[in-house]
Design a protein around this motif. Structure first.
Motif, mmCIF file in Angstrom:
data_model
loop_
_atom_site.group_PDB
_atom_site.id
_atom_site.type_symbol
_atom_site.label_atom_id
_atom_site.label_comp_id
_atom_site.label_asym_id
_atom_site.label_seq_id
_atom_site.Cartn_x
_atom_site.Cartn_y
_atom_site.Cartn_z
ATOM 1 N N LYS A 109 0.836 -1.206 0.000
ATOM 2 C CA LYS A 109 0.000 0.000 0.000
ATOM 3 C C LYS A 109 0.870 1.256 0.000
ATOM 4 O O LYS A 109 0.641 2.185 -0.780
ATOM 5 N N THR A 110 1.888 1.271 0.852
ATOM 6 C CA THR A 110 2.796 2.419 0.926
ATOM 7 C C THR A 110 3.547 2.599 -0.390
ATOM 8 O O THR A 110 3.698 3.725 -0.878
ATOM 9 N N ALA A 111 3.990 1.516 -0.969
ATOM 10 C CA ALA A 111 4.719 1.596 -2.242
ATOM 11 C C ALA A 111 3.829 2.157 -3.344
ATOM 12 O O ALA A 111 4.276 2.990 -4.149
ATOM 13 N N MET A 112 2.570 1.732 -3.387
ATOM 14 C CA MET A 112 1.656 2.242 -4.412
ATOM 15 C C MET A 112 1.372 3.736 -4.199
ATOM 16 O O MET A 112 1.319 4.501 -5.169
ATOM 17 N N LYS B 12 2.354 6.668 -6.867
ATOM 18 C CA LYS B 12 1.368 7.626 -7.378
ATOM 19 C C LYS B 12 1.843 9.054 -7.143
ATOM 20 O O LYS B 12 1.743 9.897 -8.034
ATOM 21 N N ARG B 13 2.383 9.334 -5.947
ATOM 22 C CA ARG B 13 2.897 10.674 -5.658
ATOM 23 C C ARG B 13 4.036 11.030 -6.615
ATOM 24 O O ARG B 13 4.116 12.157 -7.115
ATOM 25 N N PHE B 14 4.920 10.067 -6.864
ATOM 26 C CA PHE B 14 6.028 10.300 -7.791
ATOM 27 C C PHE B 14 5.513 10.621 -9.185
ATOM 28 O O PHE B 14 5.983 11.569 -9.833
ATOM 29 N N GLU B 15 4.541 9.835 -9.661
ATOM 30 C CA GLU B 15 3.995 10.072 -10.994
ATOM 31 C C GLU B 15 3.303 11.425 -11.074
ATOM 32 O O GLU B 15 3.429 12.129 -12.088
ATOM 33 N N ASP B 16 2.589 11.815 -10.016
ATOM 34 C CA ASP B 16 1.939 13.127 -9.995
ATOM 35 C C ASP B 16 2.976 14.249 -10.063
ATOM 36 O O ASP B 16 2.813 15.212 -10.817
ATOM 37 N N LYS B 17 4.039 14.106 -9.281
ATOM 38 C CA LYS B 17 5.085 15.136 -9.285
ATOM 39 C C LYS B 17 5.819 15.168 -10.624
ATOM 40 O O LYS B 17 6.176 16.239 -11.120
ATOM 41 N N GLU B 18 6.042 14.009 -11.191
ATOM 42 C CA GLU B 18 6.703 13.955 -12.490
ATOM 43 C C GLU B 18 5.836 14.618 -13.567
ATOM 44 O O GLU B 18 6.343 15.364 -14.409
#
Length: 123
Positions: free
Chosen positions: A51-54, A58-64
């Protein structure tokens, strides 16, 4: 009397053996219970990790995505800034001719640039 002591000693030995087996069974079942608890804990931790990894992915993809949008906006800004500077420094001739010349160097929508120039000159 000797015979009686032998039978008593044998029954004591049998009781000790039975007690030893019972103790071993109790320890075995206790160990099994611990193994099951640890398996449950491992499954819970694995689920929490996933769950934490997902969430982090998602946060990484949003920031990217946000960084790419900012980069694209900056590039667009620089392109229009260069076009504006080129328009102000253009030699004699029509705006459309100059923009078509600039469009070969910096791809842009000539009609949009002419319209924007007309809008800014009316202000």
């Amino acid at each position: 009397l000797v015979e009686y002591l032998r039978t008593v000693k044998k029954s004591d030995e049998q009781k000790d053996a039975e007690k030893s087996v019972t103790d071993q069974d109790a320890r075995y079942f206790k160990c099994l219970a611990q193994v099951n608890e640890l398996r449950d804990e491992m499954a819970r931790l694995r689920s929490q990790y996933d769950k934490t990894a997902m969430e982090m992915k998602k946060r990484f993809e949003d920031k990217e995505k946000k960084a790419q949008e900012i980069k694209d906006a900056f590039i667009e800004f620089k392109r229009w800034k260069e076009v504006g500077m080129a328009i102000r420094a253009r030699p004699m001739g029509t705006l459309r001719e100059w923009l078509e010349h600039v469009a070969h160097v910096h791809p842009l929508d000539v009609d949009a640039a002419v319209a924007e120039s007309a809008n800014t000159s009316n202000c």
